[in-house]
Design a protein around this motif. Structure first.
Motif, mmCIF file in Angstrom:
data_model
loop_
_atom_site.group_PDB
_atom_site.id
_atom_site.type_symbol
_atom_site.label_atom_id
_atom_site.label_comp_id
_atom_site.label_asym_id
_atom_site.label_seq_id
_atom_site.Cartn_x
_atom_site.Cartn_y
_atom_site.Cartn_z
ATOM 1 N N ILE A 279 1.576 6.873 3.567
ATOM 2 C CA ILE A 279 2.275 7.340 2.368
ATOM 3 C C ILE A 279 2.635 6.159 1.483
ATOM 4 C CG2 ILE A 279 4.386 8.434 1.515
ATOM 5 C CD1 ILE A 279 4.392 10.081 4.137
ATOM 6 N N ARG A 280 3.162 5.123 2.086
ATOM 7 C CA ARG A 280 3.576 3.950 1.301
ATOM 8 C C ARG A 280 2.385 3.325 0.573
ATOM 9 N NH1 ARG A 280 7.982 -0.570 2.821
ATOM 10 N NH2 ARG A 280 7.732 -1.878 0.970
ATOM 11 N N LEU A 281 1.271 3.175 1.283
ATOM 12 C CA LEU A 281 0.085 2.582 0.661
ATOM 13 C C LEU A 281 -0.407 3.425 -0.506
ATOM 14 C CD1 LEU A 281 -1.864 1.378 3.825
ATOM 15 C CD2 LEU A 281 -0.726 -0.050 2.109
ATOM 16 N N ASP A 282 -0.410 4.754 -0.315
ATOM 17 C CA ASP A 282 -0.861 5.643 -1.391
ATOM 18 C C ASP A 282 0.023 5.515 -2.629
ATOM 19 O OD1 ASP A 282 -2.920 6.586 0.133
ATOM 20 O OD2 ASP A 282 -1.938 8.467 0.689
ATOM 21 N N LEU A 283 1.325 5.494 -2.429
ATOM 22 C CA LEU A 283 2.256 5.453 -3.554
ATOM 23 C C LEU A 283 2.250 4.088 -4.240
ATOM 24 C CD1 LEU A 283 5.224 7.464 -2.014
ATOM 25 C CD2 LEU A 283 3.562 8.256 -3.711
ATOM 26 N N GLU A 284 2.130 3.031 -3.468
ATOM 27 C CA GLU A 284 2.047 1.696 -4.077
ATOM 28 C C GLU A 284 0.763 1.551 -4.887
ATOM 29 O OE1 GLU A 284 4.772 -1.078 -1.115
ATOM 30 O OE2 GLU A 284 2.617 -0.880 -0.713
ATOM 31 N N ALA A 285 -0.310 2.184 -4.422
ATOM 32 C CA ALA A 285 -1.569 2.134 -5.172
ATOM 33 C C ALA A 285 -1.437 2.837 -6.525
ATOM 34 C CB ALA A 285 -2.689 2.772 -4.363
ATOM 35 N N LEU A 286 -0.479 3.769 -6.625
ATOM 36 C CA LEU A 286 -0.219 4.465 -7.884
ATOM 37 C C LEU A 286 0.764 3.707 -8.774
ATOM 38 C CD1 LEU A 286 0.041 8.117 -6.503
ATOM 39 C CD2 LEU A 286 -1.808 7.178 -7.911
#
Length: 441
Positions: A279-286
């Motif tokens: 989740i963290r990786l996905d949101l940071e990528a955004l």
């Protein structure tokens, strides 16, 4: 048994030989507890307590937590009673380890192989078996019948899709359902479908009783709550509760303008915290700035999202939230989560379109003005901004939600009154004739 049930029993008996390997594969994917795989094979992890024992089974978190008020009432009323609770998911096991009272023990439910069922029932041999909602396994039910153990089905929930599927094995399902001494449907639709399956007389059908409407408020931790309140520094807190894959990015992008322009903080509490890193990786990528609770990150003024990847703290975050978005409703096949968890703590909810697990409860909340349904990402952003701009309307919705939750308190009395005749010491042993009838079905 019907031919279909005989074939199923034979297939599951053969399946038992490969079950250990399959369980290990599931454990490698965090879907089973590797330290407790024997429980899934019917081998008990704890001794059976002396005296009367009631067994309650619910497949996962929602079903098992909904039974807590019943469990507490039973134990308070009967000091000599013990309760066994079984579930099938690791998340439910971890939460129940924190929530079950003394004289209640958790085990993983056995696989529905004749071998596992026999070991499980020979060890625990409950005086009464109570199934919650719809997790019904033929060999397990058959094992109870063979031992003359009364079984009940409460808060029974049968969807139109399930009912339609049952038509292909109608005689088999009728024989299983008729073995329940009592059925309390969760809603009127389930009541109609179960009466259709059980038959015209349906003598064991009782009144409507939805356990999920009577749960106690989620626990608080004042020390944690006050510390978090200081960290949030007066910012508007929007809680996305019990999120599933794809929902975190969906909700965050819908609220992006609010988070970047108003200083509001989005708290995301995933249904399964094991997904936190992804989740963290996905949101940071955004492009969002994330603080993660399990890593003791403190949110700064620049933090957009606080990732609450912990268990047992949802009650704290509901109490801190200015606005609640109930997830499990923005992705397919989840069917929503219990909005009364928020309502009991005085919070109205925003939900997405996928609510089939909670249709009846949500409809009450929509009609009362205690919940808001959105159909898409843009609508979610517009509604959230509108409620921020009109705090009086949001507070009114919060008050209505809490009043609605309080009106459901009488359901517990209904459930307890109908359980009473079947409790150890009150219930007659099921007579041979009823079981012979089930055997011949």
């Amino acid at each position: 048994m019907t031919l279909m049930l005989r074939l199923y029993a034979a297939a599951m008996q053969a399946f038992h030989a490969i079950a250990p390997n399959l369980l290990w594969h599931r454990a490698a994917r965090n879907k089973e507890d590797p330290a407790r795989l024997n429980e899934r094979l019917g081998i008990a992890g704890k001794p059976r307590p002396d005296g009367p024992l009631i067994w309650l089974h619910g497949v996962s978190v929602g079903e098992s937590l909904s039974a807590l008020p019943v469990i507490n009432q039973l134990l308070n009323d009967h000091p000599d009673l013990h309760i066994l609770v079984t579930t099938a998911t690791t998340t439910s096991a971890e939460i129940l380890s924190q929530r079950l009272p003394a004289r209640a023990v958790h085990q993983y439910a056995p696989l529905d192989t004749p071998q596992a069922v026999t070991k499980f029932l020979d060890h625990w041999h409950p005086d009464l078996a109570v199934f919650i909602e719809s997790d019904l396994w033929p060999n397990l039910l058959r094992g109870l019948d063979q031992r003359r153990i009364t079984r009940l089905l409460i808060s029974a929930r049968i969807t139109a899709k399930t009912h339609q599927g049952w038509q292909n094995i109608r005689r088999s399902m009728q024989s299983l359902l008729k073995g329940f001494a009592l059925i309390l449907p969760q809603d009127s639709g389930s009541d109609q479908r179960l009466r259709d399956m059980v038959g015209a007389e349906a003598e064991q059908m009782g009144p409507l009783a939805n356990l999920k409407t009577i749960g106690a408020p989620l626990p608080d931790d004042a020390q944690k709550r006050e510390a978090l309140e200081a960290l949030f520094a007066g910012r508007t807190v929007i809680l996305a509760a019990s999120t599933h894959p794809t929902e975190e990015a969906y909700i965050a992008t819908a609220l992006e303008d609010i988070l970047r322009q108003t200083g509001a903080l989005l708290v995301i509490a995933p249904r399964h915290p094991v997904r936190a890193e992804a989740i963290r990786l996905d949101l940071e990528a955004l492009g969002f700035r994330i603080s993660q609770r399990s890593k003791l990150d403190s949110p700064s003024a620049e933090t957009h999202i606080y990732l609450a990847d912990t268990l047992g703290e949802l009650g704290v975050f509901f109490r801190l939230a200015d606005m609640v978005i109930m997830a499990g409703s923005f992705s397919e096949k989840i069917g929503g989560h219990n909005p009364l968890e928020a309502a009991r703590l005085g919070k109205a909810v925003i939900t997405g379109p996928d609510l089939y697990n909670w249709d009846a409860v949500y409809q009450q909340m929509f009609d009362a003005g205690a919940a808001f349904r959105v159909s898409g990402r843009q609508e979610l952003g517009f509604l959230a901004q509108g409620l921020i701009d009109n705090p009086a309307a949001l507070l009114d919705a919060h008050r209505i939600a809490q009043a609605l939750a309080q009106r459901e308190a009488g359901t517990l009395d209904t459930v307890m009154a109908h359980l009473k005749p079947f409790l150890p010491g009150n219930a007659p042993t099921p007579d041979d004739e009823s079981h012979e009838a089930a055997d011949a079905a």
